[in-house]
Design an enzyme around this catalytic site. Structure first.
Site, PDB file in Angstrom:
ATOM      1  N   ARG A 170       0.776  -1.424   0.044  1.00 17.11           N
ATOM      2  CA  ARG A 170       0.080  -0.044   0.050  1.00 17.11           C
ATOM      3  C   ARG A 170       0.941   1.322   0.039  1.00 17.11           C
ATOM      4  O   ARG A 170       0.566   2.203  -0.764  1.00 17.11           O
ATOM      5  CB  ARG A 170      -0.943   0.031   1.199  1.00 17.11           C
ATOM      6  CG  ARG A 170      -1.906   1.088   1.205  1.00 17.11           C
ATOM      7  CD  ARG A 170      -2.712   0.811   2.545  1.00 17.11           C
ATOM      8  NE  ARG A 170      -3.024  -0.435   2.596  1.00 17.11           N
ATOM      9  CZ  ARG A 170      -4.279  -0.973   2.362  1.00 17.11           C
ATOM     10  NH1 ARG A 170      -5.042   0.031   1.523  1.00 17.11           N
ATOM     11  NH2 ARG A 170      -4.462  -2.164   2.235  1.00 17.11           N
ATOM     12  N   THR A 171       1.790   1.229   0.790  1.00 17.41           N
ATOM     13  CA  THR A 171       2.556   2.692   1.050  1.00 17.41           C
ATOM     14  C   THR A 171       3.480   2.617  -0.318  1.00 17.41           C
ATOM     15  O   THR A 171       3.717   3.707  -0.716  1.00 17.41           O
ATOM     16  CB  THR A 171       3.572   2.463   2.163  1.00 17.41           C
ATOM     17  OG1 THR A 171       2.440   2.222   3.468  1.00 17.41           O
ATOM     18  CG2 THR A 171       4.264   3.749   2.455  1.00 17.41           C
TER      19      THR A 171
ATOM     20  N   LYS B  45      22.421 -10.169   1.288  1.00 16.91           N
ATOM     21  CA  LYS B  45      23.634 -10.584   1.179  1.00 16.91           C
ATOM     22  C   LYS B  45      24.404  -9.856   2.431  1.00 16.91           C
ATOM     23  O   LYS B  45      25.828  -9.883   2.478  1.00 16.91           O
ATOM     24  CB  LYS B  45      24.440 -10.144  -0.049  1.00 16.91           C
ATOM     25  CG  LYS B  45      23.660 -10.690  -1.232  1.00 16.91           C
ATOM     26  CD  LYS B  45      24.610 -10.374  -2.694  1.00 16.91           C
ATOM     27  CE  LYS B  45      23.677 -10.716  -3.853  1.00 16.91           C
ATOM     28  NZ  LYS B  45      23.360  -9.398  -4.736  1.00 16.91           N
TER      29      LYS B  45
ATOM     30  N   ARG C 195      11.267   1.835   3.604  1.00 19.52           N
ATOM     31  CA  ARG C 195      10.368   1.320   4.813  1.00 19.52           C
ATOM     32  C   ARG C 195      11.479   0.128   5.147  1.00 19.52           C
ATOM     33  O   ARG C 195      12.085  -0.310   4.549  1.00 19.52           O
ATOM     34  CB  ARG C 195       9.234   0.421   4.064  1.00 19.52           C
ATOM     35  CG  ARG C 195       8.529  -0.436   5.181  1.00 19.52           C
ATOM     36  CD  ARG C 195       7.616   0.409   5.646  1.00 19.52           C
ATOM     37  NE  ARG C 195       6.568  -0.340   6.121  1.00 19.52           N
ATOM     38  CZ  ARG C 195       5.157   0.117   6.233  1.00 19.52           C
ATOM     39  NH1 ARG C 195       5.107   1.378   5.783  1.00 19.52           N
ATOM     40  NH2 ARG C 195       4.282  -0.525   6.647  1.00 19.52           N
TER      41      ARG C 195
ATOM     42  N   HIS D 158       6.070   6.968  10.944  1.00 17.93           N
ATOM     43  CA  HIS D 158       5.489   6.904   9.630  1.00 17.93           C
ATOM     44  C   HIS D 158       4.929   8.223   9.260  1.00 17.93           C
ATOM     45  O   HIS D 158       3.484   8.799   9.146  1.00 17.93           O
ATOM     46  CB  HIS D 158       4.428   5.850   9.602  1.00 17.93           C
ATOM     47  CG  HIS D 158       3.951   5.331   8.324  1.00 17.93           C
ATOM     48  ND1 HIS D 158       4.378   5.670   7.359  1.00 17.93           N
ATOM     49  CD2 HIS D 158       2.939   4.519   8.130  1.00 17.93           C
ATOM     50  CE1 HIS D 158       4.013   5.231   6.172  1.00 17.93           C
ATOM     51  NE2 HIS D 158       2.717   4.555   6.674  1.00 17.93           N
TER      52      HIS D 158
END
Ligand code: ZN
Lengths: 305, 143
Positions: free
Chosen positions: A51-52, A80, A101, A129
């Site tokens: 969504r974001t 990695k 994120r 957020h």
């Protein structure tokens, strides 16, 4: 070069500027269609959040820009063992702005200290957020027409609900805002929110357990999801998740101009029967989020229209 | 009980009884080459009981963290058998690489090379918060 890690990184005046830009985009989308031509947004999603991510990508495309990036950690170089610091330095060579994120709290801040391009925190664990809060603010502005003289109810998970904490901080800067915190004992607002925000700003607030009891006085009702991933224990989650569900019956005592908000995704805390109520604003919030992300990208890239 | 006078060195006095060992560990006094005495439960007119640390040698150690662990500690600098300087330690603005963030979701738990930095957020209540995740520092979190 600015990064936005926390909603409080923006002054009230800067937020006003972003709201004005967003409303201008809504009125005149064509004016902005080429604003970011030739610029690249890197969406670095170490934790999936479709969504974001789509909201950021749609925002950049509507500004005429391009998007590169990854949508979960397994497809990034962090699988990695690359550090966030190194990723930030590397991506700075390819893109003009980063939306990050990460499940670890503080990761976007670390990236912002190493990157040579602006970093937008697109959510870091249970911490911040800020673009969700920007979406919330535009929704309040458009639905209520003001930030002053509002009684705002927060319902559900107020302990881990970062969107709640950020919106409380942001709204605490306006006059005569009152909060009603509606939650079970297990999920009440953390002490640090009281000590850092509510008490120093002399904000009127109360903590109640009943949604019905709080309903009549609310101008805004902000519902939240009881998030499974914030619990260490499945039994606690199952016991609490259905505690506060918004239904048409519970809305009977609410004001006619109540604004019902929710950061989404919802599970079952708002019954779908509420969706057709004109007071339901949570899908508008999604759209507003895209416009505010557009405004923020323009600001951080210092694009003049 | 008498522990000999020191000629040149540092005496940390008025340590809250029971905190001496914590300070000894935090300042890593066990790693010094010079003689160090940790006296616990000494009688004190003011405090009833107190701990004292005597370091025999004018070594260069960062004492700022004492402001966080126990702001009542008096630091005495001894030169040629005399106290030449006596001071209390103010709260430091930042505490770097002494406290460890205890939030399991903090970026410092995975990114090894990051410094663990805590910033003073509330002087009155002595509250320090992690600069990454804003978790409150606890005395128990000394690395
Ligand atoms: Zn931390």
């Amino acid at each position: 070069m600015r990064s936005i890690i926390d909603i409080m990184d923006l002054s009230v005046e800067e937020i006003d500027g972003l709201l004005a830009t967003a409303e201008d985009i809504i009125e005149n989308p064509k004016k902005y269609a080429d604003a970011c031509r030739g610029k690249k947004l890197a969406t670095l999603f170490f934790e999936p959040s479709t969504r974001t991510r789509l909201s950021f990508e749609a925002a950049m495309y509507e500004l005429g820009g391009n998007v590169i990036g990854f949508s979960d950690a397994s497809s990034s170089s962090s699988s990695k063992g690359e550090s966030v610091s190194d990723t930030a330095r590397v991506i700075s060579c390819y893109a003009d702005i980063i939306a990050m994120r990460h499940h670890k709290e503080g990761a976007p801040y670390v990236a912002s200290t190493k990157a040579s391009i602006p970093v937008i925190n697109a959510g870091d664990g249970g911490h911040n957020h800020p673009t969700q809060t920007l979406a919330d603010l535009l929704t309040i502005k458009r639905e209520k027409g003001r930030f002053n003289n509002l009684t705002i109810g927060f319902c559900g998970d107020l302990k881990f609900g970062r969107t709640v904490h950020s919106l409380i901080s942001a709204m605490s800067r306006y006059e005569n805002v009152k909060f009603v915190m509606i939650s079970p004992d297990e999920l009440t607002i953390p002490d640090y929110v009281k000590q850092n925000v509510l008490i120093p700003n002399s904000i009127e607030y109360k903590e109640v357990k009943s949604l019905e009891e709080a309903m009549p006085e609310l101008d805004i009702l902000y519902m939240t999801r009881v998030q499974k991933e914030r619990f260490f224990n499945e039994a606690d989650y199952i016991r609490l998740k259905d505690t506060y569900i918004l239904t048409p019956e519970r809305l009977q005592s609410a004001k006619d101009d109540l604004c019902i908000m929710h950061p989404l995704p919802r599970v079952n805390e708002i019954s779908v029967a509420v969706d057709d109520d004109k007071r339901a604003c949570y899908f508008k919030q999604v759209l507003n989020g895209k416009y505010m992300r557009m405004a923020l990208i323009l600001k951080l890239l210092e694009v003049e229209i | 009980m008498i522990v000999g006078q020191i000629k040149d060195g540092i005496v940390l006095d008025h340590i809250k009884a029971g905190r001496g060992m914590k300070i000894y560990d935090t300042l890593k006094l066990g790693e010094l080459d010079c003689a160090v005495a940790l006296i616990v439960n000494a009688d004190s007119e003011k405090m009833g009981k107190k701990d004292i640390i005597k370091i025999s040698g004018l070594i260069d150690i960062d004492l700022h963290i004492l402001g966080f662990i126990d702001p009542d500690v008096t630091v005495n600098i001894i030169n040629d058998g005399k106290v030449v300087k006596r001071e209390k330690i103010a709260l430091p603005e930042t505490i770097t690489d002494i406290l460890k963030c205890k939030n399991p979701r903090c970026i410092t738990t995975v990114e090894q090379e990051l410094q663990h930095v805590f910033k003073l957020c509330d002087e009155g209540n002595k509250v320090y918060r992690c600069i990454y995740c804003e978790t409150k520092a606890e005395l128990e979190s000394v690395k």
